[in-house]
Design a protein around this motif. Structure first.
Motif, short mmCIF file in Angstrom:
data_model
loop_
_atom_site.label_atom_id
_atom_site.label_comp_id
_atom_site.label_asym_id
_atom_site.label_seq_id
_atom_site.Cartn_x
_atom_site.Cartn_y
_atom_site.Cartn_z
N ALA A 282 -33.10 -49.71 18.56
CA ALA A 282 -32.64 -48.33 18.35
C ALA A 282 -31.12 -48.29 18.31
O ALA A 282 -30.44 -48.96 19.09
N SER A 283 -30.59 -47.49 17.42
CA SER A 283 -29.14 -47.40 17.26
C SER A 283 -28.54 -46.49 18.32
O SER A 283 -29.14 -45.47 18.68
N ASP A 284 -27.37 -46.84 18.81
CA ASP A 284 -26.69 -45.97 19.77
C ASP A 284 -25.79 -44.96 19.06
O ASP A 284 -25.09 -44.18 19.69
N GLN A 285 -25.79 -44.98 17.72
CA GLN A 285 -25.07 -44.01 16.91
C GLN A 285 -26.01 -43.44 15.86
O GLN A 285 -26.97 -44.10 15.44
N LYS A 286 -25.75 -42.22 15.43
CA LYS A 286 -26.59 -41.61 14.41
C LYS A 286 -26.58 -42.45 13.14
O LYS A 286 -25.52 -42.83 12.63
N ILE A 287 -27.79 -42.73 12.63
CA ILE A 287 -27.90 -43.51 11.40
C ILE A 287 -27.57 -42.60 10.22
O ILE A 287 -28.17 -41.53 10.06
N LYS A 288 -26.62 -43.00 9.38
CA LYS A 288 -26.16 -42.20 8.25
C LYS A 288 -26.85 -42.61 6.95
O LYS A 288 -27.29 -43.75 6.80
N LYS A 289 -26.92 -41.66 6.04
CA LYS A 289 -27.36 -42.00 4.68
C LYS A 289 -26.26 -42.83 4.02
O LYS A 289 -25.08 -42.50 4.12
N THR A 290 -26.66 -43.87 3.34
CA THR A 290 -25.68 -44.70 2.62
C THR A 290 -26.24 -45.05 1.25
O THR A 290 -27.44 -44.90 0.97
N LYS A 291 -25.36 -45.54 0.41
CA LYS A 291 -25.77 -45.96 -0.94
C LYS A 291 -26.63 -47.22 -0.88
O LYS A 291 -27.27 -47.59 -1.86
N ALA A 292 -26.65 -47.87 0.27
CA ALA A 292 -27.44 -49.09 0.41
C ALA A 292 -28.94 -48.80 0.45
O ALA A 292 -29.76 -49.71 0.36
N GLY A 293 -29.31 -47.52 0.58
CA GLY A 293 -30.72 -47.16 0.58
C GLY A 293 -31.24 -46.83 1.97
O GLY A 293 -30.47 -46.57 2.90
N LEU A 294 -32.56 -46.84 2.09
CA LEU A 294 -33.20 -46.45 3.35
C LEU A 294 -32.94 -47.48 4.45
O LEU A 294 -32.91 -48.68 4.18
N PRO A 295 -32.77 -47.01 5.69
CA PRO A 295 -32.59 -47.95 6.80
C PRO A 295 -33.88 -48.71 7.07
O PRO A 295 -34.98 -48.21 6.82
N ARG A 296 -33.76 -49.90 7.58
CA ARG A 296 -34.93 -50.70 7.92
C ARG A 296 -35.15 -50.63 9.42
O ARG A 296 -34.25 -50.97 10.21
N LEU A 297 -36.33 -50.19 9.83
CA LEU A 297 -36.65 -50.05 11.25
C LEU A 297 -37.63 -51.14 11.66
O LEU A 297 -38.69 -51.29 11.06
N GLU A 298 -37.28 -51.88 12.70
CA GLU A 298 -38.16 -52.92 13.24
C GLU A 298 -38.88 -52.34 14.46
O GLU A 298 -38.24 -51.74 15.34
N PHE A 299 -40.19 -52.51 14.51
CA PHE A 299 -40.98 -51.95 15.60
C PHE A 299 -41.48 -53.04 16.55
O PHE A 299 -41.67 -54.18 16.16
N ALA A 300 -41.69 -52.64 17.81
CA ALA A 300 -42.26 -53.51 18.82
C ALA A 300 -43.29 -52.70 19.61
O ALA A 300 -43.19 -51.47 19.70
N GLU A 301 -44.28 -53.38 20.18
CA GLU A 301 -45.32 -52.69 20.94
C GLU A 301 -44.78 -52.15 22.26
O GLU A 301 -43.98 -52.82 22.92
#
Length: 397
Positions: A282-301
């Motif tokens: 989890a990011s400690d800063q707000k995730i911004k929209k960028t030209k790089a596209g959608l952010p990639r989120l990694e999940f764990a149980e």
């Protein structure tokens, strides 16, 4: 009402002592007799005269100033009440209780008593969160001490967080619950409720549609039968019931930690809709929209709270109850879940959108035990809770 009930009220030394004056007034309005014990530190915040005037009785404060102390007056004082209430219960007084100290009247009364004790902690947030205080809390819970609060909020010291003494109506409700006689009197029960919020960044999180209504109703029904209820809740939209000890959490990991701190209990009911996964980074800063596209989120149980408690070798509650919120093959999936998790009972329900159950006022459940599946008719969540509480009381009888 509290007519004919005798409350021994110990007032500790903290700014929250002013609430004890209102507590005395409201207890007497409900017919209770209040015998006040004012600690030396407590007298720095409220005066013996004001306490005595509201209680209509002598204020006790000195261990060696009791009438007929030669006849062990402090012993009699500690055992003549129906309930001992400590409000506020400071970190120092809780430490004395946990360590068995008896160096003043308040601590001596608490060590000498065989009367049930309910405490309302109040202290600075750092003091509440300190490992020493948390160790003392664990000892006191295992000793059978009842808790009401503390709440989270702004403090007189200017800080914010858990440590505010519970409000007077909450304490009154807990006193009434502690003195209520029923088939679950003396039983210690844990209920988890609500959703968990798993952060993505400081402003976003993963959650579900659980309102916490069913868990709240269950806790209320158990308290009505006399149980001491510890209610661990995620950020639910339905407020917690009065007369129970409330622990608020956000994430699945926090909920598991709170559960482990609360044990041992005789019954554990896991009604919370705990998120199965969390964002592993989890990011400690707000995730911004960028030209790089959608952010990639990694999940764990997330930790499996139900399976963890049901699988305990030592300290396992005698009755462990889980919930199975399903959208298809409800009975089959819930039966398999009961076997997989190792719990005693599973409460299964269909939460598909068409039922309106998730977040609604009604529920239709199936109780699954070793004996098989028992369908209950659709009814209000309070009715489901009462039926479950009565079934638990019967199982423990």
């Amino acid at each position: 009402m509290l007519g004919s009930k005798h409350i021994l009220l110990i007032i500790g030394g903290g700014i929250a002592a002013y609430k004890a004056l209102d507590l005395i007034r409201r207890l007497r309005e409900r017919g209770a007799t209040v015998t006040p014990v004012l600690s030396r530190a407590g007298s720095e915040f409220v005066t013996p005269l004001s306490v005595s005037a509201l209680a209509g009785r002598k204020v006790f404060s000195d261990l060696f100033d009791l009438t007929a102390e030669s006849e062990m007056g402090h012993i009699e004082l500690s055992r003549s009440a129906d309930l001992i209430v400590v409000a506020p219960a400071t970190a120092d007084l809780m430490a004395k209780m946990a360590q068995g100290q008896a160096n003043d009247l308040a601590s001596t009364l608490l060590l000498a008593t065989d009367t049930p004790v309910l405490i309302a902690p109040a202290m600075n947030v750092r003091m509440w969160q300190h490992p020493a205080t948390q160790r003392n809390i664990e000892v006191l819970r295992k000793d059978g001490i009842g808790f009401v609060g503390p709440n989270e909020g702004d403090m007189a010291c200017g800080e914010h967080g858990p440590g505010r003494m519970a409000e007077v109506p909450e304490i009154i409700a807990s006193i009434e619950a502690a003195l209520r006689e029923g088939p679950l009197t003396g039983r210690r029960v844990l209920v988890t409720s609500g959703p968990t919020h798993e952060p993505i960044d400081p402003v976003r999180y993963i959650a579900n549609r659980s309102s916490g209504a069913q868990g709240t109703a269950i806790a209320r029904a158990l308290a009505a039968l006399g149980a001491e209820v510890i209610f661990i809740t995620g950020p639910a939209t339905v407020p917690p019931p009065e007369g129970v000890s409330v622990i608020r959490v956000e994430t699945a990991k926090e909920m598991l930690a709170a559960v482990e701190t609360t044990l041992p209990v005789e019954v554990a009911i896991f009604a919370a809709a705990v998120a199965d996964w969390h964002v592993s980074s989890a990011s400690d800063q707000k995730i911004k929209k960028t030209k790089a596209g959608l952010p990639r989120l990694e999940f764990a149980e997330n930790p499996d709270i139900l399976a963890t408690v049901a699988g305990m070798v030592t300290g396992r509650p005698g009755l462990v109850i889980g919930f199975a919120a399903e959208t298809d093959d409800v009975i089959e999936n819930a039966t398999a879940k009961r076997a997989r998790k190792g719990c005693d009972w599973i409460i299964a329900n269909d939460v598909s959108h068409a039922t309106g159950i998730m977040g609604g006022s009604e529920n239709a459940v199936t109780l699954i035990t070793a004996a098989g599946a028992e369908d209950w008719p659709r009814m209000g969540k309070d009715q489901v809770a009462r039926q479950l509480a009565e079934r638990i009381a019967k199982a423990l009888a």
